[in-house]
Design a protein around this motif. Structure first.
Motif, PDB file in Angstrom:
ATOM      1  N   PRO A  73      38.139  39.056  28.688  1.00 33.17           N
ATOM      2  CA  PRO A  73      38.732  37.875  29.174  1.00 33.17           C
ATOM      3  C   PRO A  73      40.363  38.324  29.605  1.00 33.17           C
ATOM      4  CG  PRO A  73      37.554  37.235  27.351  1.00 33.17           C
ATOM      5  CD  PRO A  73      37.592  38.458  27.269  1.00 33.17           C
ATOM      6  N   ASP A  74      40.948  38.922  29.038  1.00 29.07           N
ATOM      7  CA  ASP A  74      42.340  39.382  29.318  1.00 29.07           C
ATOM      8  C   ASP A  74      42.317  40.190  30.850  1.00 29.07           C
ATOM      9  OD1 ASP A  74      43.564  37.514  27.510  1.00 29.07           O
ATOM     10  OD2 ASP A  74      43.950  39.362  26.238  1.00 29.07           O
ATOM     11  N   ARG A  75      41.478  41.216  30.617  1.00 27.97           N
ATOM     12  CA  ARG A  75      41.534  42.194  31.798  1.00 27.97           C
ATOM     13  C   ARG A  75      40.966  41.543  33.180  1.00 27.97           C
ATOM     14  NH1 ARG A  75      43.547  45.820  34.694  1.00 27.97           N
ATOM     15  NH2 ARG A  75      42.495  47.439  35.712  1.00 27.97           N
ATOM     16  N   ALA A  76      39.926  40.678  33.006  1.00 33.68           N
ATOM     17  CA  ALA A  76      39.549  39.715  34.009  1.00 33.68           C
ATOM     18  C   ALA A  76      40.687  38.924  34.452  1.00 33.68           C
ATOM     19  CB  ALA A  76      38.468  38.896  33.544  1.00 33.68           C
ATOM     20  N   ARG A  77      41.440  38.352  33.472  1.00 29.64           N
ATOM     21  CA  ARG A  77      42.486  37.396  33.968  1.00 29.64           C
ATOM     22  C   ARG A  77      43.444  38.187  34.991  1.00 29.64           C
ATOM     23  NH1 ARG A  77      43.383  35.318  29.515  1.00 29.64           N
ATOM     24  NH2 ARG A  77      42.716  33.538  29.633  1.00 29.64           N
ATOM     25  N   ALA A  78      43.872  39.431  34.596  1.00 25.74           N
ATOM     26  CA  ALA A  78      44.983  40.209  35.057  1.00 25.74           C
ATOM     27  C   ALA A  78      44.284  40.575  36.363  1.00 25.74           C
ATOM     28  CB  ALA A  78      45.154  41.459  34.329  1.00 25.74           C
ATOM     29  N   LEU A  79      43.193  40.889  36.599  1.00 29.45           N
ATOM     30  CA  LEU A  79      42.428  41.595  38.105  1.00 29.45           C
ATOM     31  C   LEU A  79      42.233  40.273  39.051  1.00 29.45           C
ATOM     32  CD1 LEU A  79      39.399  43.901  36.643  1.00 29.45           C
ATOM     33  CD2 LEU A  79      41.966  44.359  37.683  1.00 29.45           C
ATOM     34  N   LEU A  80      41.988  39.159  38.482  1.00 24.13           N
ATOM     35  CA  LEU A  80      41.968  37.757  39.217  1.00 24.13           C
ATOM     36  C   LEU A  80      43.284  37.339  39.802  1.00 24.13           C
ATOM     37  CD1 LEU A  80      39.202  35.650  37.317  1.00 24.13           C
ATOM     38  CD2 LEU A  80      38.927  36.779  39.593  1.00 24.13           C
TER      39      LEU A  80
ATOM     40  N   ARG B  12      45.522  39.174  40.592  1.00 27.42           N
ATOM     41  CA  ARG B  12      46.023  39.945  41.718  1.00 27.42           C
ATOM     42  C   ARG B  12      45.713  39.257  43.034  1.00 27.42           C
ATOM     43  NH1 ARG B  12      43.922  46.046  40.086  1.00 27.42           N
ATOM     44  NH2 ARG B  12      45.294  46.226  38.269  1.00 27.42           N
ATOM     45  N   ARG B  13      44.905  38.300  43.163  1.00 32.70           N
ATOM     46  CA  ARG B  13      44.369  37.679  44.421  1.00 32.70           C
ATOM     47  C   ARG B  13      44.337  35.997  44.280  1.00 32.70           C
ATOM     48  NH1 ARG B  13      38.012  38.933  43.992  1.00 32.70           N
ATOM     49  NH2 ARG B  13      38.345  37.274  45.623  1.00 32.70           N
ATOM     50  N   HIS B  14      44.680  35.465  43.196  1.00 31.11           N
ATOM     51  CA  HIS B  14      44.711  33.972  43.005  1.00 31.11           C
ATOM     52  C   HIS B  14      45.861  33.763  42.044  1.00 31.11           C
ATOM     53  CE1 HIS B  14      40.563  34.345  44.573  1.00 31.11           C
ATOM     54  NE2 HIS B  14      40.196  34.915  43.522  1.00 31.11           N
ATOM     55  N   PRO B  15      46.300  32.404  42.475  1.00 35.59           N
ATOM     56  CA  PRO B  15      47.553  31.848  41.418  1.00 35.59           C
ATOM     57  C   PRO B  15      46.785  31.598  40.232  1.00 35.59           C
ATOM     58  CG  PRO B  15      47.174  30.405  43.903  1.00 35.59           C
ATOM     59  CD  PRO B  15      46.061  31.775  43.638  1.00 35.59           C
ATOM     60  N   ALA B  16      47.837  31.627  39.419  1.00 37.73           N
ATOM     61  CA  ALA B  16      47.599  31.474  37.915  1.00 37.73           C
ATOM     62  C   ALA B  16      46.385  30.180  37.717  1.00 37.73           C
ATOM     63  CB  ALA B  16      48.753  31.350  36.957  1.00 37.73           C
ATOM     64  N   PRO B  17      46.705  29.006  37.970  1.00 37.58           N
ATOM     65  CA  PRO B  17      45.878  28.006  37.888  1.00 37.58           C
ATOM     66  C   PRO B  17      44.416  28.105  38.289  1.00 37.58           C
ATOM     67  CG  PRO B  17      47.926  26.997  38.734  1.00 37.58           C
ATOM     68  CD  PRO B  17      47.658  28.329  38.795  1.00 37.58           C
TER      69      PRO B  17
ATOM     70  N   PRO C 294      39.076  47.468  51.150  1.00 37.10           N
ATOM     71  CA  PRO C 294      39.072  45.952  50.505  1.00 37.10           C
ATOM     72  C   PRO C 294      38.406  44.962  50.952  1.00 37.10           C
ATOM     73  CG  PRO C 294      41.306  46.296  51.312  1.00 37.10           C
ATOM     74  CD  PRO C 294      40.497  47.606  51.668  1.00 37.10           C
ATOM     75  N   THR C 295      37.350  44.138  50.332  1.00 34.19           N
ATOM     76  CA  THR C 295      36.846  42.985  50.816  1.00 34.19           C
ATOM     77  C   THR C 295      37.040  41.906  49.954  1.00 34.19           C
ATOM     78  OG1 THR C 295      34.907  44.735  51.694  1.00 34.19           O
ATOM     79  CG2 THR C 295      34.375  42.383  51.588  1.00 34.19           C
ATOM     80  N   THR C 296      37.513  40.714  50.544  1.00 33.58           N
ATOM     81  CA  THR C 296      37.736  39.491  49.840  1.00 33.58           C
ATOM     82  C   THR C 296      36.943  38.525  50.298  1.00 33.58           C
ATOM     83  OG1 THR C 296      39.987  40.240  49.806  1.00 33.58           O
ATOM     84  CG2 THR C 296      39.600  37.928  49.102  1.00 33.58           C
ATOM     85  N   PRO C 297      36.065  38.178  49.421  1.00 42.23           N
ATOM     86  CA  PRO C 297      35.015  36.957  49.561  1.00 42.23           C
ATOM     87  C   PRO C 297      35.688  35.817  49.599  1.00 42.23           C
ATOM     88  CG  PRO C 297      34.691  37.759  47.474  1.00 42.23           C
ATOM     89  CD  PRO C 297      35.660  38.723  47.955  1.00 42.23           C
ATOM     90  N   ALA C 298      34.855  34.626  50.252  1.00 40.19           N
ATOM     91  CA  ALA C 298      35.390  33.308  49.953  1.00 40.19           C
ATOM     92  C   ALA C 298      36.001  32.812  48.698  1.00 40.19           C
ATOM     93  CB  ALA C 298      34.699  32.378  50.800  1.00 40.19           C
ATOM     94  N   LEU C 299      36.739  32.098  48.493  1.00 40.53           N
ATOM     95  CA  LEU C 299      36.921  31.448  47.120  1.00 40.53           C
ATOM     96  C   LEU C 299      36.340  30.268  46.860  1.00 40.53           C
ATOM     97  CD1 LEU C 299      38.830  30.881  44.696  1.00 40.53           C
ATOM     98  CD2 LEU C 299      40.378  29.475  45.883  1.00 40.53           C
TER      99      LEU C 299
END
Length: 295
Positions: free
Chosen positions: A220-227, A229-234, A285-290
């Motif tokens: 979970p901590d690693r996923a939080r760090a990777l996410l 990079r793309r999204h605000p904390a909330p 890099p490819t960024t899918p819709a949120l």
């Protein structure tokens, strides 16, 4: 006249492609150059966005039905659009929401935002149709770069399953709602034909690519760090909460809505992946819709 928003995105592009030729169609686009050329030739394009009231007025003038897709989590784009649509005399709005809205245990930021937006539409005085997809299969495009560069997929809770849906099936449902009678006041929950895990998706991609792939379970901590990079904390915390609900089995249910609406079965992940293999062969890099990510 039908108005399509989000026409340069994953779903809106397919809606525009799927609308029958000969129908009067208008597109609201922030960057008209990004509207697919073939579709743009048969649609009127209005430059603007939800934050520009004048562009909304121009786009909505004479429109009877509208396809609404927003992805600025926590923003007021839905409220702005619906006010303008009501003033313009729009009769029917077809909105993309998320399946999580129906889950009473889902109380994350993204789901609360979608619930509030659904309420705005239902209470707007206009006719409405809600499309509630599970996560989009196209969210796996976020794996494209590590697959191409490292032959690895990294994900959280790799064996948990989600009845994810092909965005093209969501678009096909939207086209039905926009062009047929009988969808007013209806909620369509949209899923794929079977729940599938990230580990299983990795195996199917490896088979289609003809190359072994390694699955790496994220903490979970690693996923939080990777996410992060793309999204605000909330939003990151909302996505992590969504993943925990998936691990608990909240996203396993399969619906036959796609078949009922379109007359053909929902596409499986293997079909979507085969049609998009080129994306997994490049390290761009490819960024899918949120929005569908939290479905």
């Amino acid at each position: 006249m039908i108005l399509v928003t989000g026409a340069t995105g994953t779903t809106g592009r397919e809606v525009l492609r799927g609308l029958p030729a000969g129908l009067p169609v208008r597109v609201l686009a922030r960057d008209p150059a990004r509207v697919e050329r073939a579709a743009a030739h048969r649609a009127e394009i209005v430059t603007g966005d939800y934050g520009d009231p004048r562009s909304l007025d121009r786009a909505l003038r004479g429109v009877s039905r509208a396809f609404l897709l927003t992805n600025r989590v926590g923003g007021d784009d839905d409220a702005r659009f619906l006010r303008a649509a009501r003033s313009a005399g729009v009769r029917h709005v077809v909105k993309v929401s998320a399946a999580a809205v129906a889950d009473t245990d889902a109380d994350d930021l993204v789901t609360r935002w979608q619930r509030a937006n659904e309420d705005l539409l239902v209470n707007s005085g206009m006719r409405w149709t809600l499309l509630r997809p599970r996560a989009f299969m196209s969210n796996t495009l976020s794996w494209a770069r590590p697959i191409a560069a490292e032959r690895v997929v990294r994900a959280l809770y790799g064996t948990s399953v989600n009845a994810c849906v092909d965005p093209r099936d969501v678009a096909a449902a939207a086209v039905c709602a926009l062009t047929e009678d009988g969808h007013e006041g209806r909620i369509h929950t949209l899923t794929g034909p079977a729940p599938i895990s990230a580990v299983e998706q990795t195996a199917q991609l490896a088979r289609l690519l003809g190359s072994p792939l390694r699955f790496e379970e994220l903490s979970p901590d690693r996923a939080r760090a990777l996410l992060g990079r793309r999204h605000p904390a909330p939003v990151v915390e909302a996505l992590l909460a969504s993943a925990r609900r998936q691990r608990a089995g909240a996203k396993v249910r399969v619906e036959d809505t796609v078949h009922r609406l379109t007359g053909r079965p929902a596409r499986p992940f293997a079909t979507w992946a085969e049609d998009h293999l080129a994306a997994f062969r490049t390290d761009e890099p490819t960024t899918p819709a949120l929005t569908p990510l939290a479905g």
